[in-house]
Design a protein around this motif. Structure first.
Motif, PDB file in Angstrom:
ATOM      1  N   VAL A  87      -9.722   0.307  -8.628  1.00  0.00           N
ATOM      2  CA  VAL A  87      -8.635  -0.309  -8.674  1.00  0.00           C
ATOM      3  C   VAL A  87      -8.650  -1.496  -7.447  1.00  0.00           C
ATOM      4  O   VAL A  87      -8.505  -1.236  -6.263  1.00  0.00           O
ATOM      5  N   ASP A  88      -9.002  -2.638  -7.578  1.00  0.00           N
ATOM      6  CA  ASP A  88      -9.155  -3.700  -6.390  1.00  0.00           C
ATOM      7  C   ASP A  88      -7.711  -4.302  -6.392  1.00  0.00           C
ATOM      8  O   ASP A  88      -7.290  -5.096  -7.209  1.00  0.00           O
ATOM      9  N   SER A  89      -7.088  -4.196  -5.217  1.00  0.00           N
ATOM     10  CA  SER A  89      -5.846  -4.614  -4.984  1.00  0.00           C
ATOM     11  C   SER A  89      -5.582  -5.753  -4.135  1.00  0.00           C
ATOM     12  O   SER A  89      -4.653  -6.219  -3.820  1.00  0.00           O
ATOM     13  N   HIS A  90      -6.832  -6.548  -4.017  1.00  0.00           N
ATOM     14  CA  HIS A  90      -6.641  -7.703  -3.179  1.00  0.00           C
ATOM     15  C   HIS A  90      -7.801  -8.672  -3.640  1.00  0.00           C
ATOM     16  O   HIS A  90      -9.130  -8.102  -3.213  1.00  0.00           O
ATOM     17  N   ALA A  91      -7.503  -9.636  -4.220  1.00  0.00           N
ATOM     18  CA  ALA A  91      -8.487 -10.767  -4.907  1.00  0.00           C
ATOM     19  C   ALA A  91      -7.994 -12.144  -4.968  1.00  0.00           C
ATOM     20  O   ALA A  91      -6.698 -12.304  -5.029  1.00  0.00           O
ATOM     21  N   THR A 150      -8.652  -2.241 -12.651  1.00  0.00           N
ATOM     22  CA  THR A 150      -7.421  -2.729 -12.298  1.00  0.00           C
ATOM     23  C   THR A 150      -7.569  -3.891 -11.206  1.00  0.00           C
ATOM     24  O   THR A 150      -8.207  -3.544 -10.436  1.00  0.00           O
ATOM     25  N   VAL A 151      -7.039  -5.019 -11.616  1.00  0.00           N
ATOM     26  CA  VAL A 151      -7.552  -6.226 -10.860  1.00  0.00           C
ATOM     27  C   VAL A 151      -6.040  -6.760 -10.456  1.00  0.00           C
ATOM     28  O   VAL A 151      -5.285  -7.494 -11.206  1.00  0.00           O
ATOM     29  N   GLU A 152      -6.024  -6.925  -8.831  1.00  0.00           N
ATOM     30  CA  GLU A 152      -4.689  -7.952  -8.380  1.00  0.00           C
ATOM     31  C   GLU A 152      -5.610  -9.284  -8.153  1.00  0.00           C
ATOM     32  O   GLU A 152      -6.605  -9.388  -7.779  1.00  0.00           O
ATOM     33  N   CYS A 153      -4.502 -10.414  -8.418  1.00  0.00           N
ATOM     34  CA  CYS A 153      -5.006 -11.751  -8.375  1.00  0.00           C
ATOM     35  C   CYS A 153      -3.825 -12.601  -7.660  1.00  0.00           C
ATOM     36  O   CYS A 153      -2.902 -12.455  -7.943  1.00  0.00           O
ATOM     37  N   LYS A 154      -4.221 -13.344  -6.603  1.00  0.00           N
ATOM     38  CA  LYS A 154      -3.328 -14.106  -5.894  1.00  0.00           C
ATOM     39  C   LYS A 154      -3.836 -15.542  -6.236  1.00  0.00           C
ATOM     40  O   LYS A 154      -4.667 -15.891  -6.622  1.00  0.00           O
ATOM     41  N   SER A 155      -2.395 -16.340  -6.015  1.00  0.00           N
ATOM     42  CA  SER A 155      -2.505 -17.792  -6.074  1.00  0.00           C
ATOM     43  C   SER A 155      -2.964 -18.191  -4.668  1.00  0.00           C
ATOM     44  O   SER A 155      -3.552 -17.411  -3.801  1.00  0.00           O
ATOM     45  N   LEU A 282       2.390   2.222  10.598  1.00  0.00           N
ATOM     46  CA  LEU A 282       1.773   2.143   9.235  1.00  0.00           C
ATOM     47  C   LEU A 282       1.808   3.671   8.795  1.00  0.00           C
ATOM     48  O   LEU A 282       2.403   3.874   7.719  1.00  0.00           O
ATOM     49  N   ALA A 283       1.554   4.448   9.627  1.00  0.00           N
ATOM     50  CA  ALA A 283       1.740   6.142   9.189  1.00  0.00           C
ATOM     51  C   ALA A 283       3.189   6.349   9.074  1.00  0.00           C
ATOM     52  O   ALA A 283       3.427   7.421   8.091  1.00  0.00           O
ATOM     53  N   SER A 284       4.137   6.048   9.978  1.00  0.00           N
ATOM     54  CA  SER A 284       5.492   6.519   9.623  1.00  0.00           C
ATOM     55  C   SER A 284       6.058   6.029   8.433  1.00  0.00           C
ATOM     56  O   SER A 284       7.039   6.390   7.853  1.00  0.00           O
ATOM     57  N   ALA A 285       5.685   4.534   7.997  1.00  0.00           N
ATOM     58  CA  ALA A 285       6.433   3.793   7.086  1.00  0.00           C
ATOM     59  C   ALA A 285       5.801   4.224   5.617  1.00  0.00           C
ATOM     60  O   ALA A 285       6.604   3.875   4.615  1.00  0.00           O
ATOM     61  N   GLY A 286       4.496   4.516   5.599  1.00  0.00           N
ATOM     62  CA  GLY A 286       4.001   4.508   4.272  1.00  0.00           C
ATOM     63  C   GLY A 286       3.346   3.362   3.647  1.00  0.00           C
ATOM     64  O   GLY A 286       2.842   3.318   2.480  1.00  0.00           O
ATOM     65  N   THR A 287       3.553   2.161   4.379  1.00  0.00           N
ATOM     66  CA  THR A 287       2.839   1.048   4.226  1.00  0.00           C
ATOM     67  C   THR A 287       1.223   1.341   3.901  1.00  0.00           C
ATOM     68  O   THR A 287       0.717   1.751   4.913  1.00  0.00           O
ATOM     69  N   VAL A 288       0.424   0.992   2.923  1.00  0.00           N
ATOM     70  CA  VAL A 288      -0.876   0.979   2.675  1.00  0.00           C
ATOM     71  C   VAL A 288      -1.581   0.289   3.558  1.00  0.00           C
ATOM     72  O   VAL A 288      -1.186  -1.022   3.475  1.00  0.00           O
ATOM     73  N   ALA A 289      -2.547   0.704   4.290  1.00  0.00           N
ATOM     74  CA  ALA A 289      -3.618  -0.211   4.917  1.00  0.00           C
ATOM     75  C   ALA A 289      -4.729  -0.451   3.927  1.00  0.00           C
ATOM     76  O   ALA A 289      -5.441   0.364   3.918  1.00  0.00           O
ATOM     77  N   THR A 290      -4.928  -1.654   3.631  1.00  0.00           N
ATOM     78  CA  THR A 290      -5.789  -2.154   2.432  1.00  0.00           C
ATOM     79  C   THR A 290      -6.882  -2.762   3.601  1.00  0.00           C
ATOM     80  O   THR A 290      -6.663  -3.878   3.820  1.00  0.00           O
ATOM     81  N   LEU A 291      -7.956  -2.403   3.212  1.00  0.00           N
ATOM     82  CA  LEU A 291      -9.434  -2.534   4.027  1.00  0.00           C
ATOM     83  C   LEU A 291     -10.335  -3.253   3.232  1.00  0.00           C
ATOM     84  O   LEU A 291     -10.536  -3.213   2.101  1.00  0.00           O
ATOM     85  N   LEU A 292     -10.866  -4.515   3.900  1.00  0.00           N
ATOM     86  CA  LEU A 292     -11.615  -5.563   3.037  1.00  0.00           C
ATOM     87  C   LEU A 292     -12.954  -5.525   3.732  1.00  0.00           C
ATOM     88  O   LEU A 292     -13.130  -6.676   4.410  1.00  0.00           O
ATOM     89  N   PRO A 293     -13.720  -4.680   3.635  1.00  0.00           N
ATOM     90  CA  PRO A 293     -14.987  -4.668   4.499  1.00  0.00           C
ATOM     91  C   PRO A 293     -15.847  -5.775   4.172  1.00  0.00           C
ATOM     92  O   PRO A 293     -16.738  -6.417   4.995  1.00  0.00           O
ATOM     93  N   GLY A 294     -15.877  -6.267   2.934  1.00  0.00           N
ATOM     94  CA  GLY A 294     -16.665  -7.517   2.438  1.00  0.00           C
ATOM     95  C   GLY A 294     -16.538  -8.716   3.181  1.00  0.00           C
ATOM     96  O   GLY A 294     -17.308  -9.445   3.310  1.00  0.00           O
TER      97      GLY A 294
END
Length: 410
Positions: A87-91, A150-155, A282-294
């Protein structure tokens, strides 16, 4: 280890699946990653000597191979590992042109800044719909052949009302999830009036783009948008029915993560430069930290510290950030290998982040797992274990992929 249980359209006694829909049993699976801890071992919910039954576009049954129900078709995994599709959530996939010269300059010592985005903006504006559509489909197909289902795509490469609406309309034809990123950078024509551009994004541009998107994003960073500008745009997006995501803390410490938490964003993406307060938020709110090592690989920037985040209880996702400037890779296996080597993740944590973690970042419960009722997104590795994704970096290991029950052409 619990046995598999039947789901919709499956007969656990072996009587086959509903008429009128093609069913497939994938059997002789050496290691099955379910991401369902109640079904198997560990956080990955591992099952051995397992089978999966696909009925139509959904998973119908998961369990021991010896108990698998009959199906119309059979795929023998021959002892190989099977995972949920990535699931690629940032592209950023709607663009024209490329920036190889910029990459070469960075490798020669030029630092990365947000300004290179404007080069792609000029080329994207000049491209035809058909050219943008063809490039998008090429990249999504490239992702699918590497196991991403699954692909997320931004403008973000149009930056006018007309161009942003066009990019999102094209993205929505192909991508699973679509994000409005009119606030990528301030375009050249507004260089002397950034406040005017913020107003445009939050009003006329948002009104035109919201019907094509589920999400709204802002590049909250020096050289792009500050906290007040980002808050104005994201708040307007929320009023329009979009859910926030935030490019946060990539180039240096800043307000992006705390803004993401404040506004209930689904994810804060990059998270390279974090304070203890950022991690706690981040830990208290439940917001996901999306890491982009590429990105960090191709810009020679520091890598985020996934170990610090995971140990603090933060949910972590991995994504490619595929784009023509800072990270032109579509390979989730590559990002998994980087995460294990340079972000201090275990192979199991990296695989979970690239599947279930990405689903969490998109607030989806139908993807990123293999259990009855989930979408039938299945990846067969040409390897006996998920560990090989990091153990054998750069080696093609995808033997077969199904997306929503349909086999992806090799």
């Amino acid at each position: 280890m619990p046995d598999g249980s039947p789901g919709t359209g499956a007969d656990p006694t072996g009587g086959g699946c509903d008429a009128g829909r093609v069913s497939t049993v994938i059997t002789d699976i050496g290691e099955l990653v379910t991401n369902d801890p109640g079904r198997g071992d560990g956080a990955l919910g591992l099952l051995r000597d397992a089978a999966v039954v696909i009925d139509g576009d959904a998973v119908a049954w998961v369990g021991p191979a010896r108990r698998a129900p009959a199906a119309d078709e059979r795929y023998d995994a021959a002892g190989r590992a099977v995972l949920p599709g990535f699931v690629d959530s940032h592209a950023h996939l709607v663009f024209a042109g490329e920036r190889a010269e910029e990459f070469a300059a960075r490798m020669s010592g030029r630092p990365y800044t947000a300004g290179g985005i404007r080069t792609t903006v000029a080329r994207t504006r000049a491209a035809s719909d058909d050219d943008l559509r063809a490039n998008l489909r090429r990249l999504v197909g490239e992702m699918a052949r590497q196991g991403t289902t699954t692909v997320e795509c931004k403008s973000g490469y149009g930056l006018t009302v007309e161009q942003e609406e066009r990019c999102l309309r094209i993205a929505a034809e192909t991508a699973d999830e679509v994000t409005f990123l009119g606030a990528h950078v301030v375009p050249p024509e507004y260089a002397g009036d950034p406040a005017g551009y913020v107003r445009l994004v939050a009003t006329e541009m948002l009104a035109a783009c919201a019907p094509h998107a589920r999400w709204i994003d802002v590049f909250c960073e020096d050289g792009a948008f500050d906290a007040d500008q980002s808050r104005e745009i994201l708040t307007a997006g929320v009023r329009a029915g979009l859910t926030p995501r935030v490019h946060a803390n990539q180039l240096g410490p800043g307000p992006g993560v705390r803004l993401a938490v404040e506004l209930g964003a689904a994810s804060a993406d990059h998270c390279t430069h974090l304070t203890d307060a950022d991690v706690d938020a981040l830990a208290s709110a439940g917001t996901v930290a999306t890491l982009l090592p590429g990105v960090d690989f191709s810009t020679r920037q520091p890598y985020p510290d996934a170990r610090r985040l995971i140990d603090a209880g933060v949910t972590v996702a991995l994504a490619t950030d595929c784009n023509p400037g800072s990270c032109y890779t579509s390979s989730m296996p590559f990002c998994i290998a980087l995460a294990v080597r340079d972000l201090r993740m275990t192979p199991a944590e990296a695989v979970w982040a690239a599947t279930a973690g990405g689903a969490r970042a998109l607030r989806r419960d139908d993807v990123g797992r293999l259990a009855p009722g989930a979408r039938a997104d299945v990846l067969v590795l040409d390897a006996p274990s998920h560990v090989h994704l990091a153990y054998r970096p750069g080696v093609p290991q995808v033997a077969a992929v199904w997306k929503a029950g349909r086999r992806v052409p090799a």
